[in-house]
Design an enzyme around this catalytic site. Structure first.
Site, short mmCIF file in Angstrom:
data_model
loop_
_atom_site.label_atom_id
_atom_site.label_comp_id
_atom_site.label_asym_id
_atom_site.label_seq_id
_atom_site.Cartn_x
_atom_site.Cartn_y
_atom_site.Cartn_z
N HIS A 119 0.83 -1.21 0.00
CA HIS A 119 0.00 0.00 0.00
C HIS A 119 0.86 1.26 0.00
O HIS A 119 0.53 2.26 -0.64
CB HIS A 119 -0.92 0.01 1.22
CG HIS A 119 -2.19 -0.76 1.02
ND1 HIS A 119 -2.94 -1.27 2.04
CD2 HIS A 119 -2.85 -1.11 -0.12
CE1 HIS A 119 -4.00 -1.89 1.56
NE2 HIS A 119 -3.96 -1.80 0.25
N GLU B 94 -2.51 -12.74 -17.02
CA GLU B 94 -1.89 -12.63 -15.71
C GLU B 94 -1.29 -13.95 -15.25
O GLU B 94 -0.59 -14.00 -14.25
CB GLU B 94 -2.93 -12.18 -14.68
CG GLU B 94 -3.60 -10.86 -15.01
CD GLU B 94 -4.84 -10.63 -14.18
OE1 GLU B 94 -4.75 -9.91 -13.18
OE2 GLU B 94 -5.91 -11.18 -14.54
N ASP C 34 0.44 -9.57 -11.36
CA ASP C 34 0.13 -10.98 -11.13
C ASP C 34 0.97 -11.89 -12.01
O ASP C 34 1.37 -12.97 -11.57
CB ASP C 34 -1.37 -11.24 -11.37
CG ASP C 34 -2.20 -11.04 -10.12
OD1 ASP C 34 -1.72 -11.41 -9.03
OD2 ASP C 34 -3.31 -10.51 -10.22
N CYS D 139 -1.18 -3.20 -18.41
CA CYS D 139 -1.90 -2.41 -17.41
C CYS D 139 -1.38 -2.66 -16.00
O CYS D 139 -1.98 -2.22 -15.03
CB CYS D 139 -3.41 -2.69 -17.48
SG CYS D 139 -3.87 -4.37 -17.06
#
Length: 555
Positions: free
Chosen positions: A184, A411, A435, A482
């Protein structure tokens, strides 16, 4: 002078005096309470509520991705399971401070043992616990210091509530001892354009008042730099300011090859800022904000309004929407809330949606209706696709629902390895490098303990991306990026050299990537990609690309 290595966020640089973040509050005493359990419960509930309100208020002020993170923390403070545990401990004679500490610690240990997404949330629980105990004790919660002058903040890690509201006029840069590139702290630092190095384990030896250079581009913290190094940092800061003031143009290579630069968004409210920063469209719109923390899925009308707002902000431009990406790591009562030992490899993404097809059909219906009301170019994609059969399933359902352009996320290594067949069954592919890296390297992308294995620069990951790029070229179908890799200015050039036809990133990264692309032709981008592919590891691949870039600059 001493160099400390970590993971840089972006490519900017900052320097200044260090201010260290204070240590956590001490563990509350185990002494028995002098109050009856009812009075202690009233104290605990009041403090839990106050902290929840404070976190939610911080989220409103911060906006963007920070709001989602802080809203989740606010819900932790009022979680019924935690409150039940606290009340039980109060009944055993504990003080409210001790009961809160123990209940949160027990839940933290449970989540940490589960690993993955939930494991990384353990740190958020520690922050909420500290804030509640501080409120109960009548003292200030540990937080960002305010020395009254600009400074570089050094911390073991930062809680989302602190990162979200950093005073950017005072905090020149951020160095964390823990954390990884997708923590985060890293995500919010990137969104807020904070110069940051995360996972710098040796930064624990930096003292208050020492001058450091935070060099995100080179993944370095320079402790006690020389006069020459400080001068170089000043010049790079000035160059970056000039770049930010330059006119916004469409993304393109030096030879005119277009490379659309798109935005990753998690809420329609962020669309205006993305446009202001030069986004040519949206490469990833995450729809989870509509579904998380709900007992039932939102109806079609509610979803349609949110999608309409998003599409209306990008008339005539491409907007790629990812349908709900949730599962056991982000449990939803109406989708799949069963416990799984390894949720990262369980019923998530398209797998979970197939188990609750009504949810997927409702989302596709709402998207098609919003598309009919607006002038954007809507593309819709499925998450966590691993097989051709899953691709055909999603594409067929999308077509049936009125979606004109349907694609898949790449992914998983399986989807990349058979990209030629996957792309034959859909209209486009979008590579989620976060991922794809974690599954290729078998390293959980949310765990700082394996942060050194989470680099998309690794040749194994780059080779898979190249395979997808080649498949897209063979089929004449677009291949976008992305994941966070697209926000790395030099890696962005390499990705284009590997066959990416568009790049999507946090809007704050658009200016740097646009300027980086403009320095290279397509042939030069391919040369950098070849050099990176030929390396043995991530560090070597990045250095090979840097050496190639330096050679081009000197030619």
């Amino acid at each position: 002078m001493r160099e400390i290595h970590g993971t840089g966020i972006g490519e900017r640089v900052a320097f200044g005096p260090v201010v260290r973040m204070a240590d956590a509050l001490p563990e509350p005493s185990e002494r028995a309470s002098a109050l009856d359990p009812g009075a202690e419960e009233a104290r605990a509930r009041a403090s839990l509520s106050a902290v929840a309100v404070e976190l939610a208020d911080r989220g409103v002020r911060a906006g963007g991705a920070a709001k989602d993170v802080l809203d989740a923390q606010a819900m932790m403070a009022e979680d019924p399971t935690l409150i039940t545990d606290i009340v039980q401990r109060l009944g055993q004679g504990r003080t409210a401070e001790r009961a809160v500490f123990e209940a949160f610690a027990a839940f933290r240990d449970l989540l940490a043992g589960m690993g993955g997404y939930l494991g990384e949330r353990a740190a958020d629980l520690d922050d909420v616990s500290q804030r509640v105990v501080a409120h109960l004790s009548g003292v200030a919660a540990p937080g960002v210091p305010s020395p009254g002058h600009p400074f570089v903040l050094v911390a073991r890690d930062l809680a989302p509530a602190d990162t979200a509201l950093l005073d950017l006029d005072q905090v020149l840069g951020l160095v964390t001892i823990g954390g990884g590139p997708t923590s985060h702290t890293a995500i919010l630092a990137r969104e807020k354009s904070i110069v940051a190095i995360v996972g710098a384990a040796d930064a624990d030896g930096i003292a208050d008042g020492e001058t450091v250079i935070v060099d995100a581009e080179r993944d370095l913290v320079v402790q006690n730099p020389t006069v020459v190094q400080v001068g170089e940092a000043r010049q790079r800061i000035a160059d970056r300011a000039a770049l930010a003031a330059a006119p916004i143009t469409p993304g393109a290579l030096a030879d005119g090859t277009p490379v659309p630069l798109l935005a990753n968004l998690g809420n329609a409210d962020d669309a205006d800022d993305a446009v202001r920063l030069g986004a040519e469209g949206v490469g990833l719109f995450r729809t989870e904000f509509l579904f998380l923390d709900r007992a039932v899925a939102p109806d079609v009308e509610e979803q349609q309004e949110q999608y309409r707002r998003l599409l209306a902000a990008f008339p005539g431009r491409k907007v790629v929407v990812r349908v709900l990406d949730a599962g056991a790591d982000k449990p939803l009562a109406f989708l799949n809330d069963a416990h799984e030992e390894n949720p990262a490899l369980g019923l998530r993404g398209i797998r979970a949606l197939r188990q609750a097809e009504g949810v997927l059909r409702g989302q596709l219906e709402a998207l098609a209706a919003a598309d009919a009301e607006t002038e954007a170019e809507l593309w819709v994609m499925a998450p966590m696709v691993a097989t051709v059969e899953e691709t055909r399933y999603f594409t067929g359902l999308a077509r049936e629902s009125g979606i004109r352009v349907a694609g898949t996320m790449v992914e998983t290594p399986s989807a990349a390895l058979i990209a030629d067949r996957v792309l034959a069954a859909c209209d486009f592919a979008s590579i989620g490098t976060n991922d794809l890296t974690q599954y290729t390297m078998a390293a959980d992308r949310l765990l700082g303990t394996v942060a050194d294995l989470q680099s998309p620069w690794h040749p194994a990951v780059l080779r898979l991306i190249a395979d997808v790029g080649a498949a897209g070229a063979a089929h004449g179908k677009p291949v976008g990026i992305c994941g966070e890799a697209a926000a790395d200015p030099l890696l962005a050039v390499v990705l284009v050299g590997l066959g990416a036809t568009s790049l999507s990133m946090a809007p704050s990264a658009l200016a740097d990537v646009r300027a980086s692309l403009a320095r290279y032709t397509l042939d030069q981008a391919k040369q950098l990609a070849t050099a990176a592919l030929g390396a043995d590891g991530a560090v070597e691949a990045q250095q090979a690309a840097r050496d190639g870039a330096a050679a081009h600059a000197g030619a």
